[in-house]
Scaffold this motif. Structure first.
Motif, mmCIF file in Angstrom:
data_model
loop_
_atom_site.group_PDB
_atom_site.id
_atom_site.type_symbol
_atom_site.label_atom_id
_atom_site.label_comp_id
_atom_site.label_asym_id
_atom_site.label_seq_id
_atom_site.Cartn_x
_atom_site.Cartn_y
_atom_site.Cartn_z
ATOM 1 N N ASP A 1 0.805 -1.226 0.000
ATOM 2 C CA ASP A 1 0.000 0.000 0.000
ATOM 3 C C ASP A 1 0.835 1.272 0.000
ATOM 4 O O ASP A 1 0.303 2.359 0.229
ATOM 5 N N GLN A 2 2.106 1.171 -0.156
ATOM 6 C CA GLN A 2 2.949 2.352 -0.129
ATOM 7 C C GLN A 2 3.812 2.390 -1.378
ATOM 8 O O GLN A 2 4.179 1.352 -1.940
ATOM 9 N N LEU A 3 4.146 3.591 -1.813
ATOM 10 C CA LEU A 3 5.029 3.765 -2.958
ATOM 11 C C LEU A 3 6.462 3.643 -2.498
ATOM 12 O O LEU A 3 6.881 4.312 -1.556
ATOM 13 N N VAL A 4 7.240 2.753 -3.142
ATOM 14 C CA VAL A 4 8.624 2.542 -2.776
ATOM 15 C C VAL A 4 9.494 2.706 -4.008
ATOM 16 O O VAL A 4 9.013 2.679 -5.147
ATOM 17 N N GLY A 5 10.753 2.825 -3.778
ATOM 18 C CA GLY A 5 11.691 2.966 -4.881
ATOM 19 C C GLY A 5 12.348 4.328 -4.852
ATOM 20 O O GLY A 5 12.171 5.132 -3.942
ATOM 21 N N ARG A 6 13.137 4.566 -5.870
ATOM 22 C CA ARG A 6 13.887 5.807 -5.912
ATOM 23 C C ARG A 6 13.117 6.958 -6.559
ATOM 24 O O ARG A 6 13.553 8.092 -6.481
ATOM 25 N N GLU B 1 -5.830 2.902 -5.421
ATOM 26 C CA GLU B 1 -6.848 2.932 -4.366
ATOM 27 C C GLU B 1 -7.490 1.565 -4.180
ATOM 28 O O GLU B 1 -7.815 1.165 -3.057
ATOM 29 N N SER B 2 -7.679 0.819 -5.278
ATOM 30 C CA SER B 2 -8.262 -0.525 -5.150
ATOM 31 C C SER B 2 -7.351 -1.458 -4.371
ATOM 32 O O SER B 2 -7.817 -2.259 -3.550
ATOM 33 N N TRP B 3 -6.060 -1.352 -4.613
ATOM 34 C CA TRP B 3 -5.123 -2.182 -3.842
ATOM 35 C C TRP B 3 -5.136 -1.800 -2.364
ATOM 36 O O TRP B 3 -5.048 -2.657 -1.482
ATOM 37 N N GLN B 4 -5.255 -0.528 -2.086
ATOM 38 C CA GLN B 4 -5.293 -0.098 -0.683
ATOM 39 C C GLN B 4 -6.560 -0.596 0.015
ATOM 40 O O GLN B 4 -6.513 -1.061 1.155
ATOM 41 N N VAL C 1 -6.763 -3.254 3.273
ATOM 42 C CA VAL C 1 -7.493 -2.968 4.512
ATOM 43 C C VAL C 1 -8.511 -4.066 4.800
ATOM 44 O O VAL C 1 -8.655 -4.538 5.939
ATOM 45 N N ALA C 2 -9.210 -4.523 3.749
ATOM 46 C CA ALA C 2 -10.192 -5.597 3.940
ATOM 47 C C ALA C 2 -9.519 -6.890 4.370
ATOM 48 O O ALA C 2 -10.035 -7.636 5.224
ATOM 49 N N ALA C 3 -8.346 -7.187 3.791
ATOM 50 C CA ALA C 3 -7.624 -8.409 4.170
ATOM 51 C C ALA C 3 -7.197 -8.362 5.628
ATOM 52 O O ALA C 3 -7.264 -9.368 6.351
ATOM 53 N N ARG C 4 -6.765 -7.199 6.094
ATOM 54 C CA ARG C 4 -6.364 -7.075 7.502
ATOM 55 C C ARG C 4 -7.565 -7.263 8.424
ATOM 56 O O ARG C 4 -7.459 -7.876 9.498
ATOM 57 N N GLN C 5 -8.701 -6.724 8.054
ATOM 58 C CA GLN C 5 -9.895 -6.876 8.885
ATOM 59 C C GLN C 5 -10.336 -8.333 8.979
ATOM 60 O O GLN C 5 -10.677 -8.832 10.055
#
Length: 296
Positions: free
Chosen positions: A11-16, A36-39, A43-47
């Motif tokens: 859910d976070q942007l990584v890289g250079r 946004e769909s991935w986020q 969240v649903a998976a964590r719940q």
């Protein structure tokens, strides 16, 4: 789309190229919708995981061990209070264990010492000083036994008992009880035999000659041994014994030196209470760990 894909992780942007990616998300509606769909999915998976698994708690070490090492009580949440029979069994086992920590030569030396005191009392049975000499010898044997319980190799603060629910003070108290009980039994037997074999004093007088002085001198040596070391306890006990011997003499300069200790060098309620108080102080002092000894 391919540009934004490698930059999405957890859910976070990584890289250079985070700044460039965020600018791209601002301008590209499709990529922003995918992000946004991935986020939302994360969240649903964590719940769902929280509802199925619940709060993760690390099990205790005792629960993992169970009775693998002979500790069936380790899996219990709260330890049950043992009954009277269980307490007596634990106390008996603890007392038996303390016998192993005492020097092996202590028992034969103590028996030999009390036998010598008996023979000396019978040999000078016609003298009025027989109870005094007998009492000095018994007192010295008491000090030998109690100091043996304070040797560094037998210090319960340096033993496995320090890691068990049994406090070192309780272990030390059991060890002292074993030594004092054995010495008292031998001294009473020797006093009875001395009075039977013709000593000038009767049995109560023979016991009164050593009971108070032996307990007091031993208690002083034990307190000093716990406070500093067994060597300091031996010196302190020796000084008290010499002062008591001087106080027991009839007259002369030696008697004047020991006159300071004369009120305590007797079997009285005050002497026994002071000895008991000193023993309690020594037992309580076993709660203080010897960090310097452990570190060294």
């Amino acid at each position: 789309m391919n540009y934004i894909g490698p930059h999405l992780a957890d859910d976070q942007l990584v890289g250079r190229r985070d700044d460039a990616t965020r600018l791209h998300l601002t301008a590209c509606a499709d990529c922003r919708a995918r992000a946004e769909s991935w986020q939302h999915l994360a969240v649903a998976a964590r719940q769902v995981s929280a509802e199925l698994e619940g709060t993760i708690r690390t099990p205790s070490f005792d629960s993992l061990l169970g009775d693998a090492v002979g500790m069936p009580w380790a899996t219990a949440e709260v330890a049950a209070r043992p009954g009277r029979r269980g307490s007596l069994l634990v106390a008996a086992a603890l007392v038996r264990t303390q016998l192993r920590f005492l020097p092996r030569a202590l028992v034969p030396l103590s028996v030999l010492g009390f036998l010598c005191c008996l023979l000396l009392a019978v040999f000078i049975k016609q003298s009025a000083t027989a109870p005094t000499v007998f009492g000095l010898g018994v007192t010295l044997l008491f000090q030998l036994g109690t100091l043996a319980a304070c040797l560094p190799r037998a210090d319960p603060r340096l033993e496995l008992f320090s890691t068990l629910p049994i406090p070192p003070a309780v272990v030390f108290a059991c060890r002292l009880a074993v030594v004092l009980f054995a010495d008292t039994a031998l001294a009473l037997l020797a006093s009875m035999l001395a009075s039977e074999f013709g000593a000038t004093a009767d049995f109560p007088a023979m016991v009164a000659g050593w009971l108070g002085p032996a307990m007091f001198a031993s208690a002083v040596g034990i307190v000093c041994a716990v406070w500093r070391s067994a060597q300091v306890g031996a010196v302190a006990g020796g000084v008290v014994w010499l002062l008591g011997a001087a106080a027991s003499s009839a007259t002369g300069p030696v008697h004047r030196v020991g006159a300071l200790l004369e009120p305590l060098w007797s079997t009285s309620v005050a002497t026994l209470l002071i000895a008991a108080l000193l023993l309690v102080v020594a037992v309580v002092g076993m709660r203080r760990p010897r960090y310097s000894v452990v570190a060294g």
